[in-house]
Design a protein around this motif. Structure first.
Motif, PDB file in Angstrom:
ATOM      1  N   LYS A   2      47.362  28.517  80.642  1.00 15.43           N
ATOM      2  CA  LYS A   2      47.348  28.566  79.192  1.00 15.43           C
ATOM      3  C   LYS A   2      48.484  27.717  78.646  1.00 15.43           C
ATOM      4  O   LYS A   2      49.625  27.855  79.049  1.00 15.43           O
ATOM      5  N   LEU A   3      48.135  26.837  77.722  1.00 11.71           N
ATOM      6  CA  LEU A   3      49.127  25.966  77.111  1.00 11.71           C
ATOM      7  C   LEU A   3      49.050  26.081  75.591  1.00 11.71           C
ATOM      8  O   LEU A   3      47.952  26.097  75.016  1.00 11.71           O
ATOM      9  N   PRO A   4      50.200  26.168  74.917  1.00 13.35           N
ATOM     10  CA  PRO A   4      50.182  26.123  73.451  1.00 13.35           C
ATOM     11  C   PRO A   4      49.909  24.713  72.971  1.00 13.35           C
ATOM     12  O   PRO A   4      49.945  23.758  73.752  1.00 13.35           O
ATOM     13  N   SER A   5      49.639  24.559  71.704  1.00 13.78           N
ATOM     14  CA  SER A   5      49.472  23.225  71.149  1.00 13.78           C
ATOM     15  C   SER A   5      50.770  22.441  71.320  1.00 13.78           C
ATOM     16  O   SER A   5      51.864  22.982  71.173  1.00 13.78           O
ATOM     17  N   PHE A   6      50.645  21.162  71.638  1.00 12.37           N
ATOM     18  CA  PHE A   6      51.800  20.288  71.835  1.00 12.37           C
ATOM     19  C   PHE A   6      52.216  19.786  70.450  1.00 12.37           C
ATOM     20  O   PHE A   6      51.588  18.896  69.883  1.00 12.37           O
ATOM     21  N   ILE A 110      66.698  22.629  78.069  1.00 13.32           N
ATOM     22  CA  ILE A 110      67.393  22.537  76.798  1.00 13.32           C
ATOM     23  C   ILE A 110      66.374  22.629  75.666  1.00 13.32           C
ATOM     24  O   ILE A 110      65.176  22.422  75.861  1.00 13.32           O
ATOM     25  N   ARG A 111      66.882  22.926  74.470  1.00  9.03           N
ATOM     26  CA  ARG A 111      66.018  23.019  73.282  1.00  9.03           C
ATOM     27  C   ARG A 111      66.836  22.634  72.055  1.00  9.03           C
ATOM     28  O   ARG A 111      67.949  23.144  71.906  1.00  9.03           O
ATOM     29  N   PRO A 112      66.355  21.720  71.198  1.00 11.70           N
ATOM     30  CA  PRO A 112      65.050  21.067  71.234  1.00 11.70           C
ATOM     31  C   PRO A 112      64.977  20.031  72.354  1.00 11.70           C
ATOM     32  O   PRO A 112      65.988  19.498  72.807  1.00 11.70           O
ATOM     33  N   SER A 113      63.750  19.772  72.752  1.00 16.93           N
ATOM     34  CA  SER A 113      63.497  18.791  73.798  1.00 16.93           C
ATOM     35  C   SER A 113      62.016  18.446  73.759  1.00 16.93           C
ATOM     36  O   SER A 113      61.272  18.953  72.909  1.00 16.93           O
ATOM     37  N   TYR A 114      61.610  17.598  74.664  1.00 17.17           N
ATOM     38  CA  TYR A 114      60.201  17.239  74.768  1.00 17.17           C
ATOM     39  C   TYR A 114      59.448  18.456  75.298  1.00 17.17           C
ATOM     40  O   TYR A 114      59.760  18.974  76.372  1.00 17.17           O
ATOM     41  N   GLN A 115      58.476  18.921  74.542  1.00 18.89           N
ATOM     42  CA  GLN A 115      57.838  20.210  74.791  1.00 18.89           C
ATOM     43  C   GLN A 115      57.260  20.335  76.190  1.00 18.89           C
ATOM     44  O   GLN A 115      57.233  21.426  76.786  1.00 18.89           O
ATOM     45  N   GLN A 116      56.796  19.242  76.743  1.00 16.55           N
ATOM     46  CA  GLN A 116      56.225  19.242  78.084  1.00 16.55           C
ATOM     47  C   GLN A 116      57.194  19.823  79.110  1.00 16.55           C
ATOM     48  O   GLN A 116      56.787  20.496  80.063  1.00 16.55           O
ATOM     49  N   LEU A 117      58.496  19.605  78.906  1.00 14.91           N
ATOM     50  CA  LEU A 117      59.500  19.967  79.904  1.00 14.91           C
ATOM     51  C   LEU A 117      59.742  21.467  80.006  1.00 14.91           C
ATOM     52  O   LEU A 117      60.394  21.919  80.946  1.00 14.91           O
ATOM     53  N   TYR A 118      59.227  22.245  79.045  1.00 10.68           N
ATOM     54  CA  TYR A 118      59.341  23.696  79.189  1.00 10.68           C
ATOM     55  C   TYR A 118      58.002  24.426  79.145  1.00 10.68           C
ATOM     56  O   TYR A 118      57.843  25.473  79.770  1.00 10.68           O
ATOM     57  N   ASP A 119      57.003  23.858  78.469  1.00 15.12           N
ATOM     58  CA  ASP A 119      55.721  24.568  78.426  1.00 15.12           C
ATOM     59  C   ASP A 119      54.863  24.326  79.660  1.00 15.12           C
ATOM     60  O   ASP A 119      54.057  25.182  80.039  1.00 15.12           O
ATOM     61  N   GLY A 125      53.408  29.506  85.594  1.00 19.32           N
ATOM     62  CA  GLY A 125      53.841  30.856  85.923  1.00 19.32           C
ATOM     63  C   GLY A 125      55.333  30.996  86.134  1.00 19.32           C
ATOM     64  O   GLY A 125      55.806  32.029  86.617  1.00 19.32           O
ATOM     65  N   ALA A 126      56.099  29.973  85.756  1.00 13.96           N
ATOM     66  CA  ALA A 126      57.554  30.048  85.873  1.00 13.96           C
ATOM     67  C   ALA A 126      58.132  30.723  84.635  1.00 13.96           C
ATOM     68  O   ALA A 126      57.561  30.680  83.544  1.00 13.96           O
ATOM     69  N   THR A 127      59.279  31.334  84.809  1.00 13.76           N
ATOM     70  CA  THR A 127      60.036  31.886  83.687  1.00 13.76           C
ATOM     71  C   THR A 127      60.990  30.799  83.195  1.00 13.76           C
ATOM     72  O   THR A 127      61.715  30.202  83.989  1.00 13.76           O
ATOM     73  N   VAL A 128      60.979  30.548  81.890  1.00 12.25           N
ATOM     74  CA  VAL A 128      61.823  29.495  81.325  1.00 12.25           C
ATOM     75  C   VAL A 128      62.881  30.112  80.423  1.00 12.25           C
ATOM     76  O   VAL A 128      62.570  30.879  79.500  1.00 12.25           O
ATOM     77  N   ASN A 129      64.140  29.800  80.705  1.00 13.19           N
ATOM     78  CA  ASN A 129      65.252  30.202  79.855  1.00 13.19           C
ATOM     79  C   ASN A 129      65.824  28.956  79.174  1.00 13.19           C
ATOM     80  O   ASN A 129      65.776  27.851  79.735  1.00 13.19           O
ATOM     81  N   PHE A 130      66.364  29.138  77.984  1.00  6.16           N
ATOM     82  CA  PHE A 130      66.776  27.996  77.175  1.00  6.16           C
ATOM     83  C   PHE A 130      68.278  27.952  76.924  1.00  6.16           C
ATOM     84  O   PHE A 130      68.921  28.983  76.738  1.00  6.16           O
ATOM     85  N   VAL A 131      68.781  26.722  76.900  1.00  9.82           N
ATOM     86  CA  VAL A 131      70.109  26.447  76.384  1.00  9.82           C
ATOM     87  C   VAL A 131      69.907  25.617  75.121  1.00  9.82           C
ATOM     88  O   VAL A 131      69.427  24.477  75.186  1.00  9.82           O
ATOM     89  N   ASP A 132      70.219  26.211  73.981  1.00  9.79           N
ATOM     90  CA  ASP A 132      70.000  25.523  72.711  1.00  9.79           C
ATOM     91  C   ASP A 132      71.103  24.508  72.447  1.00  9.79           C
ATOM     92  O   ASP A 132      72.301  24.820  72.548  1.00  9.79           O
ATOM     93  N   LEU A 133      70.693  23.287  72.113  1.00 13.23           N
ATOM     94  CA  LEU A 133      71.654  22.277  71.692  1.00 13.23           C
ATOM     95  C   LEU A 133      72.184  22.659  70.311  1.00 13.23           C
ATOM     96  O   LEU A 133      71.434  23.160  69.468  1.00 13.23           O
ATOM     97  N   VAL A 134      73.460  22.427  70.079  1.00 16.10           N
ATOM     98  CA  VAL A 134      74.115  22.896  68.861  1.00 16.10           C
ATOM     99  C   VAL A 134      74.351  21.727  67.904  1.00 16.10           C
ATOM    100  O   VAL A 134      75.081  20.783  68.232  1.00 16.10           O
ATOM    101  N   GLU A 135      73.713  21.789  66.750  1.00 12.82           N
ATOM    102  CA  GLU A 135      73.839  20.701  65.785  1.00 12.82           C
ATOM    103  C   GLU A 135      75.287  20.506  65.344  1.00 12.82           C
ATOM    104  O   GLU A 135      75.761  19.371  65.207  1.00 12.82           O
TER     105      GLU A 135
END
Length: 372
Positions: A2-6, A110-119, A125-135
Protein backbone atom coordinates in the motif's frame (compact mmCIF):
# COMPACT_ATOMS: atom_id res chain seq x y z
CA UNK A 1 1.78 -3.25 -0.91
CA UNK A 2 0.00 0.00 0.00
CA UNK A 3 1.35 3.37 -1.04
CA UNK A 4 -0.07 6.84 -0.35
CA UNK A 5 -0.32 9.37 -3.14
CA UNK A 6 3.09 10.79 -4.05
CA UNK A 7 2.50 14.43 -3.09
CA UNK A 8 4.84 16.34 -5.39
CA UNK A 9 4.40 14.03 -8.38
CA UNK A 10 0.61 14.02 -8.06
CA UNK A 11 0.61 17.81 -7.94
CA UNK A 12 2.84 18.20 -10.98
CA UNK A 13 0.97 15.54 -12.94
CA UNK A 14 -2.21 17.53 -12.37
CA UNK A 15 -0.98 21.05 -12.98
CA UNK A 16 2.38 21.39 -14.76
CA UNK A 17 1.05 21.21 -18.32
CA UNK A 18 -1.50 23.91 -17.47
CA UNK A 19 1.12 26.37 -16.27
CA UNK A 20 2.17 29.38 -18.34
CA UNK A 21 5.01 30.31 -15.98
CA UNK A 22 6.40 27.18 -14.40
CA UNK A 23 8.66 28.15 -11.51
CA UNK A 24 8.11 24.89 -9.65
CA UNK A 25 10.60 22.50 -11.22
CA UNK A 26 13.75 21.16 -9.58
CA UNK A 27 15.62 20.59 -12.86
CA UNK A 28 17.88 23.27 -14.27
CA UNK A 29 16.36 24.38 -17.57
CA UNK A 30 16.33 21.21 -19.65
CA UNK A 31 18.58 20.88 -22.68
CA UNK A 32 17.06 20.24 -26.09
CA UNK A 33 18.26 17.23 -28.05
CA UNK A 34 20.00 19.59 -30.47
CA UNK A 35 21.73 21.47 -27.63
CA UNK A 36 22.93 18.25 -26.02
CA UNK A 37 24.32 16.69 -29.18
CA UNK A 38 25.80 19.99 -30.35
CA UNK A 39 27.92 20.51 -27.23
CA UNK A 40 31.01 19.27 -29.05
CA UNK A 41 30.03 20.44 -32.52
CA UNK A 42 28.28 17.22 -33.53
CA UNK A 43 25.03 17.58 -35.47
CA UNK A 44 21.88 15.60 -34.75
CA UNK A 45 22.17 13.96 -38.17
CA UNK A 46 25.77 12.94 -37.52
CA UNK A 47 25.01 11.55 -34.09
CA UNK A 48 22.02 9.46 -35.05
CA UNK A 49 23.60 8.52 -38.37
CA UNK A 50 26.03 6.38 -36.38
CA UNK A 51 23.08 4.44 -34.96
CA UNK A 52 20.90 4.24 -38.07
CA UNK A 53 21.88 0.62 -38.70
CA UNK A 54 22.16 -0.26 -35.00
CA UNK A 55 19.73 -2.89 -33.84
CA UNK A 56 17.57 -1.64 -31.02
CA UNK A 57 18.21 -4.66 -28.84
CA UNK A 58 18.85 -4.59 -25.10
CA UNK A 59 22.36 -3.29 -25.48
CA UNK A 60 24.55 -3.27 -22.37
CA UNK A 61 22.37 -4.54 -19.54
CA UNK A 62 24.12 -2.67 -16.70
CA UNK A 63 25.08 0.34 -18.82
CA UNK A 64 27.86 0.41 -21.37
CA UNK A 65 31.50 0.10 -20.20
CA UNK A 66 32.03 3.70 -21.30
CA UNK A 67 29.06 4.88 -19.27
CA UNK A 68 30.27 3.06 -16.17
CA UNK A 69 33.80 4.40 -16.58
CA UNK A 70 32.58 7.99 -16.90
CA UNK A 71 30.27 7.70 -13.89
CA UNK A 72 32.97 6.08 -11.74
CA UNK A 73 35.04 9.24 -12.20
CA UNK A 74 32.63 11.04 -9.87
CA UNK A 75 33.87 8.96 -6.94
CA UNK A 76 37.21 8.34 -5.24
CA UNK A 77 36.52 4.90 -3.79
CA UNK A 78 34.17 3.29 -6.32
CA UNK A 79 35.23 1.75 -9.61
CA UNK A 80 33.17 0.45 -12.52
CA UNK A 81 32.26 -2.76 -10.67
CA UNK A 82 30.20 -0.67 -8.26
CA UNK A 83 28.22 1.26 -10.90
CA UNK A 84 24.83 0.06 -12.13
CA UNK A 85 22.66 2.00 -14.57
CA UNK A 86 19.10 2.64 -13.44
CA UNK A 87 15.89 4.33 -14.56
CA UNK A 88 16.72 7.74 -13.14
CA UNK A 89 17.48 8.34 -9.47
CA UNK A 90 13.98 7.14 -8.57
CA UNK A 91 14.74 3.78 -10.15
CA UNK A 92 18.08 3.67 -8.38
CA UNK A 93 16.48 4.42 -5.00
CA UNK A 94 13.82 1.78 -5.55
CA UNK A 95 16.43 -0.79 -6.51
CA UNK A 96 18.46 -0.20 -3.35
CA UNK A 97 15.49 -0.35 -1.01
CA UNK A 98 13.96 -3.35 -2.77
CA UNK A 99 17.24 -5.23 -2.47
CA UNK A 100 18.03 -4.45 1.16
CA UNK A 101 14.84 -3.86 3.14
CA UNK A 102 12.53 -6.47 4.61
CA UNK A 103 9.37 -6.42 6.77
CA UNK A 104 10.23 -5.56 10.35
CA UNK A 105 13.36 -3.54 9.52
CA UNK A 106 13.76 -0.07 10.97
CA UNK A 107 14.58 2.87 8.72
CA UNK A 108 15.39 6.45 9.63
CA UNK A 109 14.62 9.24 7.19
CA UNK A 110 14.91 12.99 7.28
CA UNK A 111 11.81 15.14 6.75
CA UNK A 112 11.05 17.03 4.57
CA UNK A 113 12.62 14.93 1.87
CA UNK A 114 11.79 13.13 -1.33
CA UNK A 115 8.73 11.09 -0.40
CA UNK A 116 9.99 7.93 -2.08
CA UNK A 117 12.77 7.66 0.52
CA UNK A 118 10.36 6.99 3.38
CA UNK A 119 7.12 5.71 1.87
CA UNK A 120 8.75 2.93 -0.17
CA UNK A 121 10.33 1.47 3.02
CA UNK A 122 6.92 1.65 4.71
CA UNK A 123 5.34 -0.22 1.80
CA UNK A 124 7.91 -3.01 2.27
CA UNK A 125 6.81 -3.40 5.89
CA UNK A 126 9.63 -1.43 7.49
CA UNK A 127 9.11 0.92 10.41
CA UNK A 128 10.20 4.47 9.54
CA UNK A 129 11.27 7.01 12.15
CA UNK A 130 11.92 10.64 11.26
CA UNK A 131 14.46 13.30 12.02
CA UNK A 132 12.82 16.61 11.14
CA UNK A 133 15.01 19.24 9.54
CA UNK A 134 14.74 22.51 11.46
CA UNK A 135 13.98 25.65 9.48
CA UNK A 136 15.29 27.89 12.27
CA UNK A 137 18.59 25.98 12.01
CA UNK A 138 18.73 26.52 8.23
CA UNK A 139 17.07 23.13 7.59
CA UNK A 140 19.99 21.19 9.07
CA UNK A 141 19.76 17.69 10.53
CA UNK A 142 19.60 17.23 14.30
CA UNK A 143 22.46 14.80 14.89
CA UNK A 144 21.53 14.35 18.55
CA UNK A 145 18.05 13.16 17.62
CA UNK A 146 19.46 10.89 14.93
CA UNK A 147 21.81 9.27 17.45
CA UNK A 148 18.91 8.65 19.84
CA UNK A 149 16.73 7.08 17.14
CA UNK A 150 19.37 4.65 15.88
CA UNK A 151 19.19 1.20 17.43
CA UNK A 152 20.45 -2.31 16.74
CA UNK A 153 17.33 -2.77 14.60
CA UNK A 154 18.18 0.15 12.31
CA UNK A 155 18.80 -1.26 8.84
CA UNK A 156 19.12 1.92 6.82
CA UNK A 157 19.36 5.70 7.09
CA UNK A 158 17.85 7.47 4.06
CA UNK A 159 19.09 10.94 3.23
CA UNK A 160 18.74 13.44 0.42
CA UNK A 161 21.65 15.84 -0.14
CA UNK A 162 21.20 18.39 -1.47
CA UNK A 163 17.76 18.22 0.01
CA UNK A 164 14.57 18.36 -2.01
CA UNK A 165 12.77 20.70 -1.36
CA UNK A 166 14.88 22.91 0.94
CA UNK A 167 18.06 23.06 -1.15
CA UNK A 168 20.31 22.53 1.87
CA UNK A 169 23.34 20.24 2.01
CA UNK A 170 25.10 17.84 4.35
CA UNK A 171 28.62 19.16 4.80
CA UNK A 172 31.53 16.77 5.05
CA UNK A 173 31.82 17.13 8.84
CA UNK A 174 28.11 16.37 9.29
CA UNK A 175 28.21 13.42 6.91
CA UNK A 176 31.18 11.97 8.80
CA UNK A 177 29.23 12.22 12.07
CA UNK A 178 26.27 10.45 10.48
CA UNK A 179 28.62 7.70 9.35
CA UNK A 180 29.94 7.31 12.90
CA UNK A 181 26.39 6.88 14.16
CA UNK A 182 25.51 4.37 11.42
CA UNK A 183 28.69 2.37 11.82
CA UNK A 184 27.92 1.64 15.48
CA UNK A 185 24.91 -0.46 14.42
CA UNK A 186 26.21 -1.54 10.98
CA UNK A 187 23.41 0.35 9.21
CA UNK A 188 23.42 1.21 5.53
CA UNK A 189 23.33 4.89 4.58
CA UNK A 190 21.53 5.66 1.33
CA UNK A 191 22.01 9.18 0.02
CA UNK A 192 20.07 10.44 -2.97
CA UNK A 193 22.71 12.78 -4.42
CA UNK A 194 20.80 13.86 -7.51
CA UNK A 195 21.20 17.52 -6.48
CA UNK A 196 24.95 17.46 -5.88
CA UNK A 197 25.96 21.13 -5.85
CA UNK A 198 27.79 23.28 -8.38
CA UNK A 199 30.94 23.77 -6.39
CA UNK A 200 34.50 22.61 -6.81
CA UNK A 201 35.07 22.61 -3.06
CA UNK A 202 35.43 19.21 -1.43
CA UNK A 203 33.07 20.14 1.39
CA UNK A 204 30.33 17.86 0.13
CA UNK A 205 31.74 14.39 -0.63
CA UNK A 206 29.68 11.42 -1.78
CA UNK A 207 28.61 8.99 0.91
CA UNK A 208 30.46 6.18 -0.89
CA UNK A 209 33.74 8.00 -0.34
CA UNK A 210 33.30 8.20 3.43
CA UNK A 211 31.48 4.97 4.36
CA UNK A 212 31.95 1.35 3.34
CA UNK A 213 28.20 0.68 3.70
CA UNK A 214 27.24 3.89 1.96
CA UNK A 215 25.17 3.87 -1.23
CA UNK A 216 24.88 6.86 -3.55
CA UNK A 217 22.16 7.31 -6.15
CA UNK A 218 22.24 9.94 -8.84
CA UNK A 219 21.11 10.71 -12.38
CA UNK A 220 21.43 13.09 -15.31
CA UNK A 221 18.05 14.64 -14.54
CA UNK A 222 18.80 17.63 -12.31
CA UNK A 223 22.36 18.95 -12.32
CA UNK A 224 22.78 17.86 -15.96
CA UNK A 225 19.41 19.09 -17.26
CA UNK A 226 18.41 15.81 -18.91
CA UNK A 227 15.37 14.40 -17.06
CA UNK A 228 13.95 13.04 -20.30
CA UNK A 229 16.76 10.52 -20.73
CA UNK A 230 15.69 8.66 -17.57
CA UNK A 231 19.27 7.54 -16.93
CA UNK A 232 20.53 7.25 -13.37
CA UNK A 233 22.77 4.94 -11.38
CA UNK A 234 23.74 3.38 -8.10
CA UNK A 235 27.27 3.70 -6.78
CA UNK A 236 28.42 1.35 -4.05
CA UNK A 237 30.96 -1.28 -3.13
CA UNK A 238 31.27 -4.25 -5.48
CA UNK A 239 29.78 -6.46 -2.74
CA UNK A 240 26.62 -4.36 -2.54
CA UNK A 241 26.40 -3.99 -6.32
CA UNK A 242 26.27 -7.79 -6.56
CA UNK A 243 23.22 -7.74 -4.27
CA UNK A 244 21.55 -5.08 -6.39
CA UNK A 245 22.23 -6.94 -9.65
CA UNK A 246 19.85 -9.76 -8.79
CA UNK A 247 16.98 -7.43 -7.95
CA UNK A 248 17.77 -5.25 -10.94
CA UNK A 249 17.03 -8.16 -13.27
CA UNK A 250 13.46 -8.11 -11.95
CA UNK A 251 12.91 -4.37 -12.21
CA UNK A 252 14.76 -2.82 -15.15
CA UNK A 253 16.81 -5.09 -17.47
CA UNK A 254 18.43 -2.14 -19.30
CA UNK A 255 18.29 1.57 -20.01
CA UNK A 256 18.20 1.24 -23.80
CA UNK A 257 20.78 1.60 -26.56
CA UNK A 258 20.00 5.19 -27.55
CA UNK A 259 19.52 6.48 -24.00
CA UNK A 260 22.87 5.02 -23.02
CA UNK A 261 24.54 6.64 -26.04
CA UNK A 262 23.04 10.03 -25.21
CA UNK A 263 24.06 9.63 -21.56
CA UNK A 264 27.65 8.88 -22.58
CA UNK A 265 27.64 11.95 -24.84
CA UNK A 266 26.40 14.09 -21.95
CA UNK A 267 28.99 12.72 -19.54
CA UNK A 268 31.80 13.32 -22.04
CA UNK A 269 30.67 16.93 -22.28
CA UNK A 270 29.72 17.36 -18.63
CA UNK A 271 32.04 20.32 -18.04
CA UNK A 272 30.23 22.29 -20.74
CA UNK A 273 26.85 21.39 -19.24
CA UNK A 274 28.05 22.34 -15.77
CA UNK A 275 29.41 25.68 -17.01
CA UNK A 276 26.08 26.46 -18.69
CA UNK A 277 24.08 25.46 -15.65
CA UNK A 278 26.29 27.23 -13.15
CA UNK A 279 25.70 30.46 -15.04
CA UNK A 280 21.92 29.91 -15.06
CA UNK A 281 21.92 29.13 -11.35
CA UNK A 282 24.12 32.05 -10.32
CA UNK A 283 22.28 34.67 -12.39
CA UNK A 284 18.81 33.46 -11.46
CA UNK A 285 19.62 33.16 -7.75
CA UNK A 286 20.60 36.84 -7.75
CA UNK A 287 17.24 37.69 -9.30
CA UNK A 288 15.38 35.54 -6.76
CA UNK A 289 17.29 37.04 -3.84
CA UNK A 290 16.65 40.61 -5.00
CA UNK A 291 12.97 39.82 -5.47
CA UNK A 292 12.60 38.21 -2.04
CA UNK A 293 14.19 41.21 -0.31
CA UNK A 294 11.33 43.33 -1.63
CA UNK A 295 8.58 40.79 -0.98
CA UNK A 296 7.37 41.01 2.66
CA UNK A 297 5.27 37.84 2.57
CA UNK A 298 8.07 35.55 1.40
CA UNK A 299 11.27 34.37 3.10
CA UNK A 300 13.59 31.41 2.57
CA UNK A 301 16.86 29.80 3.59
CA UNK A 302 19.40 30.52 0.88
CA UNK A 303 20.18 27.37 -1.16
CA UNK A 304 23.82 26.56 -1.81
CA UNK A 305 24.58 25.83 -5.48
CA UNK A 306 21.25 23.98 -5.70
CA UNK A 307 18.33 24.81 -8.08
CA UNK A 308 15.42 24.95 -5.62
CA UNK A 309 14.34 27.28 -2.84
CA UNK A 310 11.74 26.41 -0.20
CA UNK A 311 9.90 29.65 0.43
CA UNK A 312 7.84 30.38 3.54
CA UNK A 313 4.50 32.04 2.77
CA UNK A 314 3.25 34.55 5.33
CA UNK A 315 -0.40 34.39 4.29
CA UNK A 316 -3.69 33.50 6.02
CA UNK A 317 -4.66 31.04 3.25
CA UNK A 318 -3.49 27.40 3.25
CA UNK A 319 -0.63 26.73 0.86
CA UNK A 320 -2.40 24.19 -1.35
CA UNK A 321 -5.41 26.36 -2.17
CA UNK A 322 -3.09 29.35 -2.55
CA UNK A 323 -0.99 27.53 -5.15
CA UNK A 324 -4.11 26.35 -6.96
CA UNK A 325 -5.63 29.84 -7.06
CA UNK A 326 -2.30 31.36 -8.10
CA UNK A 327 -2.03 29.00 -11.06
CA UNK A 328 -5.61 29.39 -12.20
CA UNK A 329 -5.57 33.19 -12.01
CA UNK A 330 -2.02 33.99 -13.17
CA UNK A 331 -0.59 30.86 -14.83
CA UNK A 332 2.24 30.72 -12.26
CA UNK A 333 3.06 27.26 -10.88
CA UNK A 334 4.65 26.48 -7.50
CA UNK A 335 4.60 23.21 -5.55
CA UNK A 336 2.78 23.60 -2.21
CA UNK A 337 4.86 22.74 0.83
CA UNK A 338 2.11 20.43 2.07
CA UNK A 339 3.08 18.09 -0.80
CA UNK A 340 6.26 17.59 1.26
CA UNK A 341 4.47 17.57 4.61
CA UNK A 342 5.43 21.18 5.41
CA UNK A 343 2.43 23.52 5.11
CA UNK A 344 2.64 27.28 4.48
CA UNK A 345 5.68 26.82 2.27
CA UNK A 346 6.23 26.24 -1.44
CA UNK A 347 8.98 24.85 -3.62
CA UNK A 348 10.19 27.46 -6.07
CA UNK A 349 12.42 26.23 -8.87
CA UNK A 350 14.34 29.28 -10.00
CA UNK A 351 16.53 27.67 -12.69
CA UNK A 352 14.03 27.99 -15.52
CA UNK A 353 14.56 30.52 -18.29
CA UNK A 354 15.30 34.01 -17.01
CA UNK A 355 12.24 35.37 -18.84
CA UNK A 356 9.96 32.81 -17.18
CA UNK A 357 11.45 33.46 -13.75
CA UNK A 358 11.11 37.24 -13.94
CA UNK A 359 7.53 37.10 -15.19
CA UNK A 360 6.58 34.40 -12.68
CA UNK A 361 8.01 36.34 -9.73
CA UNK A 362 6.38 39.55 -10.91
CA UNK A 363 2.95 37.89 -11.15
CA UNK A 364 3.46 36.18 -7.80
CA UNK A 365 4.14 39.55 -6.15
CA UNK A 366 1.13 41.15 -7.82
CA UNK A 367 -1.08 38.30 -6.64
CA UNK A 368 0.20 38.56 -3.06
CA UNK A 369 -0.28 42.33 -2.99
CA UNK A 370 -3.78 42.18 -4.45
CA UNK A 371 -5.08 39.35 -2.24
CA UNK A 372 -3.29 39.75 1.09
Amino acid sequence: MKLPSFGVEEWLNTWEKKAKYDISQSTISALTLQELIGLDGTTVAEFFGKYAAEKLNYGWIEGSPEFKKLVAQFYDKVDTTGILQANGATGANLLVMYALLEPGDEVISIRPSYQQLYDIPKSFGATVNFVDLVEEDRWQIDLGKLAKLVSNKTKMICLNSANNPTGTLLQKSVLEQIVQIARKVNAYVLVDEVYRPFTTKNDFPSIVDVYERGIATNSLSKTYSLPGLRIGWTASSKKLANVFRKCRDYTLICGGVLNDALAVHALKNRQKILARNHQILAENLKLLTKWSEQEPRVSFVMPYYVPTAFIRLDIPQDDRSFCTDLLQKTGVLLVPGSAFGVPQHARLGYCCSKKTLLKGLSLLSEYLQENF
